[in-house]
Write a protein that holds these residues in place. Structure first.
Motif, PDB file in Angstrom:
ATOM      1  N   ASP A 129      48.694  36.248  39.253  1.00 40.68           N
ATOM      2  CA  ASP A 129      47.594  35.407  39.735  1.00 40.68           C
ATOM      3  C   ASP A 129      46.748  36.145  40.762  1.00 40.68           C
ATOM      4  O   ASP A 129      45.512  36.030  40.758  1.00 40.68           O
ATOM      5  N   PHE A 130      47.381  36.904  41.647  1.00 40.50           N
ATOM      6  CA  PHE A 130      46.598  37.667  42.621  1.00 40.50           C
ATOM      7  C   PHE A 130      45.827  38.787  41.924  1.00 40.50           C
ATOM      8  O   PHE A 130      44.702  39.127  42.328  1.00 40.50           O
ATOM      9  N   GLY A 131      46.411  39.397  40.893  1.00 39.62           N
ATOM     10  CA  GLY A 131      45.685  40.401  40.122  1.00 39.62           C
ATOM     11  C   GLY A 131      44.443  39.817  39.475  1.00 39.62           C
ATOM     12  O   GLY A 131      43.377  40.447  39.470  1.00 39.62           O
ATOM     13  N   ASP A 132      44.554  38.606  38.930  1.00 42.77           N
ATOM     14  CA  ASP A 132      43.385  37.933  38.355  1.00 42.77           C
ATOM     15  C   ASP A 132      42.347  37.637  39.432  1.00 42.77           C
ATOM     16  O   ASP A 132      41.139  37.723  39.185  1.00 42.77           O
ATOM     17  N   PHE A 133      42.829  37.259  40.624  1.00 47.67           N
ATOM     18  CA  PHE A 133      41.929  36.974  41.740  1.00 47.67           C
ATOM     19  C   PHE A 133      41.133  38.222  42.123  1.00 47.67           C
ATOM     20  O   PHE A 133      39.907  38.174  42.326  1.00 47.67           O
ATOM     21  N   LEU A 134      41.818  39.368  42.221  1.00 46.05           N
ATOM     22  CA  LEU A 134      41.131  40.616  42.547  1.00 46.05           C
ATOM     23  C   LEU A 134      40.100  40.981  41.481  1.00 46.05           C
ATOM     24  O   LEU A 134      38.949  41.325  41.789  1.00 46.05           O
ATOM     25  N   ALA A 135      40.521  40.927  40.226  1.00 48.83           N
ATOM     26  CA  ALA A 135      39.618  41.307  39.142  1.00 48.83           C
ATOM     27  C   ALA A 135      38.389  40.398  39.103  1.00 48.83           C
ATOM     28  O   ALA A 135      37.258  40.869  38.915  1.00 48.83           O
ATOM     29  N   TYR A 136      38.603  39.100  39.302  1.00 45.33           N
ATOM     30  CA  TYR A 136      37.486  38.151  39.255  1.00 45.33           C
ATOM     31  C   TYR A 136      36.480  38.436  40.374  1.00 45.33           C
ATOM     32  O   TYR A 136      35.258  38.406  40.145  1.00 45.33           O
ATOM     33  N   ASN A 137      36.961  38.718  41.579  1.00 44.90           N
ATOM     34  CA  ASN A 137      36.055  38.947  42.701  1.00 44.90           C
ATOM     35  C   ASN A 137      35.381  40.312  42.639  1.00 44.90           C
ATOM     36  O   ASN A 137      34.281  40.488  43.175  1.00 44.90           O
ATOM     37  N   LEU A 138      36.006  41.273  42.001  1.00 46.27           N
ATOM     38  CA  LEU A 138      35.392  42.591  41.872  1.00 46.27           C
ATOM     39  C   LEU A 138      34.215  42.588  40.900  1.00 46.27           C
ATOM     40  O   LEU A 138      33.315  43.425  41.015  1.00 46.27           O
ATOM     41  N   VAL A 139      34.191  41.671  39.957  1.00 43.84           N
ATOM     42  CA  VAL A 139      33.116  41.647  38.950  1.00 43.84           C
ATOM     43  C   VAL A 139      32.240  40.409  39.055  1.00 43.84           C
ATOM     44  O   VAL A 139      31.346  40.223  38.223  1.00 43.84           O
ATOM     45  N   LYS A 140      32.437  39.595  40.086  1.00 45.03           N
ATOM     46  CA  LYS A 140      31.712  38.312  40.142  1.00 45.03           C
ATOM     47  C   LYS A 140      30.205  38.487  40.299  1.00 45.03           C
ATOM     48  O   LYS A 140      29.429  37.606  39.916  1.00 45.03           O
ATOM     49  N   ASN A 141      29.768  39.622  40.838  1.00 43.37           N
ATOM     50  CA  ASN A 141      28.337  39.844  41.019  1.00 43.37           C
ATOM     51  C   ASN A 141      27.686  40.540  39.829  1.00 43.37           C
ATOM     52  O   ASN A 141      26.478  40.812  39.849  1.00 43.37           O
ATOM     53  N   GLN A 142      28.462  40.851  38.818  1.00 41.09           N
ATOM     54  CA  GLN A 142      27.931  41.486  37.620  1.00 41.09           C
ATOM     55  C   GLN A 142      27.301  40.421  36.710  1.00 41.09           C
ATOM     56  O   GLN A 142      27.581  39.225  36.841  1.00 41.09           O
ATOM     57  N   PRO A 143      26.444  40.832  35.776  1.00 41.69           N
ATOM     58  CA  PRO A 143      25.906  39.857  34.806  1.00 41.69           C
ATOM     59  C   PRO A 143      27.048  39.142  34.090  1.00 41.69           C
ATOM     60  O   PRO A 143      28.097  39.749  33.811  1.00 41.69           O
ATOM     61  N   PRO A 144      26.879  37.859  33.765  1.00 43.66           N
ATOM     62  CA  PRO A 144      27.983  37.070  33.192  1.00 43.66           C
ATOM     63  C   PRO A 144      28.628  37.701  31.963  1.00 43.66           C
ATOM     64  O   PRO A 144      29.858  37.738  31.850  1.00 43.66           O
ATOM     65  N   LEU A 145      27.816  38.213  31.038  1.00 43.24           N
ATOM     66  CA  LEU A 145      28.380  38.799  29.826  1.00 43.24           C
ATOM     67  C   LEU A 145      29.188  40.049  30.134  1.00 43.24           C
ATOM     68  O   LEU A 145      30.270  40.277  29.564  1.00 43.24           O
ATOM     69  N   LEU A 146      28.676  40.875  31.065  1.00 43.28           N
ATOM     70  CA  LEU A 146      29.392  42.082  31.439  1.00 43.28           C
ATOM     71  C   LEU A 146      30.693  41.736  32.162  1.00 43.28           C
ATOM     72  O   LEU A 146      31.743  42.335  31.905  1.00 43.28           O
ATOM     73  N   ALA A 147      30.624  40.747  33.072  1.00 42.79           N
ATOM     74  CA  ALA A 147      31.837  40.324  33.785  1.00 42.79           C
ATOM     75  C   ALA A 147      32.889  39.793  32.822  1.00 42.79           C
ATOM     76  O   ALA A 147      34.085  40.086  32.960  1.00 42.79           O
ATOM     77  N   GLU A 148      32.432  39.045  31.818  1.00 44.33           N
ATOM     78  CA  GLU A 148      33.373  38.493  30.834  1.00 44.33           C
ATOM     79  C   GLU A 148      34.047  39.604  30.037  1.00 44.33           C
ATOM     80  O   GLU A 148      35.251  39.559  29.787  1.00 44.33           O
ATOM     81  N   ARG A 149      33.265  40.623  29.656  1.00 44.09           N
ATOM     82  CA  ARG A 149      33.845  41.729  28.888  1.00 44.09           C
ATOM     83  C   ARG A 149      34.813  42.542  29.746  1.00 44.09           C
ATOM     84  O   ARG A 149      35.857  42.986  29.279  1.00 44.09           O
TER      85      ARG A 149
END
Length: 401
Positions: A129-149
């Motif tokens: 869960d913390f790994g998901d938290f880190l990954a989500y916050n590291l890409v949250k400012n990227q375009p939605p499609l890029l963040a999703e990929r």
């Protein structure tokens, strides 16, 4: 008058009305449901909903956000609480406010190094869960499609040179289907084949056979019994497949899934085309054993040998995966006894030439027809013999003497 239909209907109705048959049909989905329940309970027992803390000395994560909760998510993701220094995080850990805290290294963006500190064993979900938290916050400012990929990770697709076949990572069911179908086939053919074997031996022992053969030929009798038990086995398989289809439609609506498993209709057609003649072949062979045996116990000791050759391809699954066009894989997919599992298993990993599929199914049908004829012949010779076995070479003599 051909009375095969009467034997077929009687054989089918006799077996499907038995409590053992109904229990056998329901036991498989109930067993799978029980295993799924045990798996969920084991995960739930290891789950810890307490939050975790993290310390980010270099402010790699700015304006941290919690991972959005997905719809129908049964176990919630633990929250991550930011601490300015390790002393405050350690105090919260002692107070029991958090189950652990994570310290990001000074060179985290290059090394990805994170240190976890805890007083006792954390929940199995804490690190992920913390790994998901880190990954989500590291890409949250990227375009939605890029963040999703980026969050979804790589999607590897293996495609043949001629473009006729491709396999993606979400096609795991296509690879697993021949193995599951083969296991279910072995179970069904053993159950229904044993029904046939026991029926033949019992009718022979209690002298019912003497009455039956006065109104029907041995060939028609054996054909009706084999086809009736074939339908018994198909009923079991169809019921299990029906429950599996229901499960595949219900599971995505209860558990969040990134993709829905798909079933290739061509694979199902190939499995059916190989299983039907193979079922007739094995059932006829078991019926022949029942006609030659002097008692039911003796016949049951022999039946296991009929299914051993069929499951041999499962022992060489690795060979089919990494070398589906090798000599061993091709030979097993053409040899009638191993083809029921080998051919669909091989087709899951490569494009099998059409002539090989036609040849394999043709050989299966010919062997099934031969087994049906041979079982009728042996049945004719041994139906009135009590305490004396029929030798195989007698079936090929003109008079059977």
């Amino acid at each position: 008058m051909n009375k095969t239909w009467l034997v077929f209907r009687n054989e089918f109705m006799t077996h499907v009305r038995k409590k053992s048959f109904i229990f056998g049909i329901l036991s498989m989905p109930l067993f799978v449901a029980l295993m799924a329940l045990i798996g969920f309970v084991s995960v739930w027992l290891e789950y810890n909903p307490s939050p975790v803390g993290f310390i980010d000395p270099n402010q790699v994560i700015v304006n941290a956000r919690q991972v959005p909760v997905e719809k129908k998510q049964l176990l919630q993701t633990v929250q991550a609480i930011h601490y300015q220094d390790e002393a405050s995080a350690e105090q919260s850990l002692r107070d029991g406010s958090i189950q652990a805290y994570f310290l990001l290294s000074d060179n985290y963006l290059n090394s990805g190094e994170v240190t976890m500190v805890t007083n006792e064993k954390t929940g199995s979900n804490a690190e992920s869960d913390f790994g998901d938290f880190l990954a989500y916050n590291l890409v949250k400012n990227q375009p939605p499609l890029l963040a999703e990929r980026l969050l979804a990770g790589p999607n590897l697709i293996i495609r043949s040179l001629d473009g006729s076949r491709e396999m993606a990572s979400n096609d795991w069911l296509s690879m697993l289907l021949p193995i599951l179908a083969g296991v279910l086939f072995v179970i069904a053919v053993n159950i229904s084949g044993n029904y046939l074997l026991q029926a033949v031996v019992e009718e022979k022992e209690n002298r019912t056979m003497e009455i039956i053969v006065t109104s029907i030929s041995p060939g028609q009798l054996m054909a009706g019994k084999v086809l009736g038990n074939l339908l018994v086995g198909l009923t079991q398989l169809a019921t299990w497949i029906f429950f599996a289809i229901i499960a595949l439609n219900i599971i995505p609506s209860v558990f969040p899934m990134k993709f829905t498993p798909r079933i290739d209709p061509a694979s199902m057609l190939l499995i059916a085309a190989t299983f039907l003649p193979a079922f007739v072949m094995v059932a006829a062979a078991m019926g022949a054993v029942g006609a030659t045996a002097t008692e039911a116990r003796e016949a049951q000791q022999i039946t296991g040998w009929f299914t051993i050759p069929i499951v041999i391809p499962l022992w060489f699954t690795t060979a089919f995966m990494f070398n589906p066009n090798g000599a061993l894989s091709v030979a097993m997919s053409l040899f009638p006894v191993t083809a029921p599992i080998a051919l669909p298993l091989r087709a899951a990993f490569t494009t099998v030439p059409a002539w090989q599929i036609i040849l394999s199914i043709t050989l299966l049908c010919l062997l099934a027809a031969f087994a049906l004829w041979l079982s009728g012949r042996i049945f004719h010779l041994g139906m009135l013999r009590y305490g004396k076995r029929v030798r195989l070479r007698e079936a090929f003599t003109r008079s059977g003497k």
